[in-house]
Each structure stands twice: as C-alpha cells, then as structure tokens.
Design an enzyme around this catalytic site. Structure first.
Site, short mmCIF file in Angstrom:
data_model
loop_
_atom_site.label_atom_id
_atom_site.label_comp_id
_atom_site.label_asym_id
_atom_site.label_seq_id
_atom_site.Cartn_x
_atom_site.Cartn_y
_atom_site.Cartn_z
N ASN A 11 -57.33 70.58 25.71
CA ASN A 11 -56.75 71.75 26.39
C ASN A 11 -56.87 72.94 25.45
O ASN A 11 -56.15 73.02 24.46
CB ASN A 11 -55.28 71.45 26.73
CG ASN A 11 -54.55 72.67 27.26
OD1 ASN A 11 -55.16 73.68 27.61
ND2 ASN A 11 -53.22 72.56 27.33
N LYS A 13 -56.18 75.99 25.99
CA LYS A 13 -55.17 77.04 26.20
C LYS A 13 -55.85 78.42 26.21
O LYS A 13 -57.00 78.53 26.65
CB LYS A 13 -54.06 76.93 25.15
CG LYS A 13 -53.51 75.51 25.07
CD LYS A 13 -52.24 75.38 24.29
CE LYS A 13 -51.78 73.93 24.32
NZ LYS A 13 -50.50 73.72 23.68
N HIS A 96 -48.24 72.26 33.03
CA HIS A 96 -48.08 72.27 31.58
C HIS A 96 -46.77 72.98 31.22
O HIS A 96 -46.40 73.95 31.89
CB HIS A 96 -49.27 72.97 30.92
CG HIS A 96 -49.29 72.77 29.44
ND1 HIS A 96 -48.47 73.49 28.60
CD2 HIS A 96 -49.98 71.90 28.66
CE1 HIS A 96 -48.68 73.07 27.35
NE2 HIS A 96 -49.58 72.12 27.37
N GLU A 98 -46.08 75.05 29.07
CA GLU A 98 -46.23 76.49 28.82
C GLU A 98 -46.28 77.28 30.13
O GLU A 98 -45.96 78.47 30.13
CB GLU A 98 -47.48 76.73 27.95
CG GLU A 98 -47.23 76.29 26.51
CD GLU A 98 -48.45 75.81 25.76
OE1 GLU A 98 -49.59 76.08 26.19
OE2 GLU A 98 -48.27 75.12 24.73
N GLU A 166 -45.89 64.87 27.90
CA GLU A 166 -45.94 65.79 26.77
C GLU A 166 -44.53 66.28 26.45
O GLU A 166 -44.06 67.25 27.08
CB GLU A 166 -46.81 67.01 27.10
CG GLU A 166 -48.25 66.68 27.39
CD GLU A 166 -49.15 67.87 27.09
OE1 GLU A 166 -50.04 67.72 26.26
OE2 GLU A 166 -48.92 68.95 27.65
N GLY A 172 -47.57 71.41 19.69
CA GLY A 172 -47.87 72.41 18.66
C GLY A 172 -46.91 72.39 17.48
O GLY A 172 -46.92 73.31 16.67
N SER A 212 -49.23 67.36 19.65
CA SER A 212 -49.56 67.18 18.23
C SER A 212 -50.42 65.95 17.94
O SER A 212 -50.25 65.29 16.91
CB SER A 212 -48.29 67.16 17.37
OG SER A 212 -47.63 68.41 17.45
P1 PGA Z 1 -51.02 70.35 20.86
O1 PGA Z 1 -50.92 70.74 22.41
O2 PGA Z 1 -51.96 69.19 20.76
O3 PGA Z 1 -51.52 71.57 20.19
O4 PGA Z 1 -49.63 69.96 20.43
C1 PGA Z 1 -50.93 69.75 23.40
C2 PGA Z 1 -50.78 70.38 24.75
O5 PGA Z 1 -50.02 71.34 24.90
O6 PGA Z 1 -51.43 69.94 25.73
#
Ligand code: PGA
Length: 257
Positions: A11, A13, A96, A98, A166, A172, A212
């Site tokens: 992903n 983003k 997601h 976010e 998640e 992150g 992560s």
């Molecule tokens: P990350 O993000 O691997 O940077 O923690 C995962 C995600 O938000 O899908």
C-alpha cells in the site's frame, strides 16, 4: 482470490510519482513468473494506468487505495470503481484506518464502497482494526467483529474479498502485536466470517495482517497458521524491501518436512 496462497500486498498510500514506476518494474522483475505467492500493489490513482501496463502479463496485480460508493455523479475530486477498473486496477482497498479516521468513513460507507467495487468487477481488501485504547480496554475483538460485520457486504465471498486486520496502533509505528495475538484475532475473525457466510473449511477466507510489517519481522508473522499474507505500507515503497517480504512469504509457503 480463492487460494491457499499467501498474498503480499503493498500500500503506497500518498507516495509515488512517475519516476517511482522503476520500483514497480523492479518488483515485476523480482517476482518473475513465480506464482508461489500472490503479489499486489495498491497505488495512488494517477499511477494506476502506467503501472497496470507495466505489470501486464506478469503475476503482479495493480490496485487502488479507495473508491467512491457511487459509479459516477457529481462528486468533485472522487474516483469511482468503474473508473479504476477502466484504468487497469483489478483490486481496491476499502476501509483503511487512514480513511476511517482522516475522512470520517463509517463501516456503512466502507460496505457501500465494497459493494461498488464488487459491481465493477474489482477484488476488495476490507481493512479493520482496533485502536490502542480499545485494545487496552479489552475491546479489540468486539470492535473488530463489529467493523467486520458492518463493512463486509452480503454479496461478498472468499473469492473476491480479503480481510486485512490492521491494528491502528501498529500502522507506521514500528510496533506489532505478538504472533499469538495476531493468530487469535485472525481465528476469531475467520470463524465469524465462516459462520455468517456458511463458508466451508476448504474455502478458507483469507485474512492478512497489516501494521509495521518489515523484512525483519515478516518470517515470524507468516509463520502463524492463521496468517494468509500481509498488507505492507512503508516497506512496500522500496522494491528490495518489498521483495524481501515476498521472499519470506514464499519461504513460509513451502511444505514443511
Ligand atoms: P505500515 O502501513 O506497514 O507502514 O505500518 C500498513 C498499512 O497502513 O497498510
């Protein structure tokens, strides 16, 4: 997507300009003709068409990170599932955290988006996950169960919907739940899906872990029998770290002696 295979999904983003298509090229080359694991990359919308052209004929799937719940209309700045499909996307992420947090999306909206994606012939990754406070309060399972029930449409099946668990606090942050906690949550979610959709045991519903995931922890995450792959954010931006995670998934897929 009915498959016992692991799925490694990147992903990106809000990262990536045309110069970064070289990373897609490198992933494509690294994956070659291998179909030991399924690999997908979810890109910002403006890169989808070029990336889909690049990936054409390879096992790499190109997807989008969100779609509107309507097929077209007066929605300035939005993009619909048929538009994404037309650009070459074959899958889309919905729900997601976010989007849920930054754009106030409810599970009801997420479900409508998933329905739109299915109508357009896209496969869907539906994301769910608890916050740090919810886990600390012992609410992780109930929060995720509710998001799962409300976000996955009745038309869904293991063939076209994949779940990504998640935890919001793991995204992150460099923190991950223990492999045991991931296993327990995935088992709980899978049982809920199999009960609701009356899915047989052979039609395993795929549940990815996200938050992560890095080349350093991928093997330990994939070693859990309840984990069907990963949704990878930061570590998917660079082809070599993403390929290292794909290699860990391939290794974990090999039959154990
Ligand atoms: P990350 O993000 O691997 O940077 O923690 C995962 C995600 O938000 O899908």
């Amino acid at each position: 997507m009915i498959s016992a295979k692991l799925l490694v999904a990147g992903n990106w983003k809000m990262h990536g300009v045309r110069a970064d298509l070289s990373q897609i090229e490198a992933v494509k080359t690294g994956v070659g003709r291998s179909t030991a694991v399924d690999v997908a990359i979810f890109l910002p919308a403006q890169l989808i068409e070029s990336a889909a052209r690049l990936a054409d004929g390879s096992p790499l799937t190109i997807g989008a990170q969100d779609c509107h719940f309507k097929d077209s209309g007066a929605f300035t700045g939005d993009i619909s599932a048929p538009m994404l499909r037309d650009a070459g996307a074959r899958a889309v992420i919905v729900g997601h955290s976010e989007r849920r947090t930054g754009h106030g999306e409810t599970s009801k909206t997420v479900r409508a988006k998933a329905e739109a994606a299915l109508r357009a012939g896209l496969r869907v990754i539906v994301c769910i996950g608890e916050t740090k406070g919810e886990r600390a309060a012992g609410l992780a399972e109930s929060v995720c169960a509710r998001q799962l029930t409300e976000s996955v449409p009745d038309e869904g099946s293991p063939a076209d919907i994949v779940i990504a668990y998640e935890p919001v606090w793991a995204i992150g942050s460099g923190m991950t739940p223990s492999p045991e906690d991931i296993g327990l949550m995935h088992k709980f979610l899978r049982e809920s899906l199999h009960r609701r959709f009356k899915v047989s045991q052979e039609q395993r519903w795929r549940i990815l872990y996200g938050g992560s995931v890095t080349p350093a922890n991928a093997s330990s995450i994939f070693s859990g029998s309840e984990v069907d792959g990963a949704l990878v954010g930061g570590a998917s931006l660079n082809a070599s770290s993403f390929l290292a995670i794909i290699a860990a998934a391939s290794e974990a897929s090999k039959p154990k002696p």
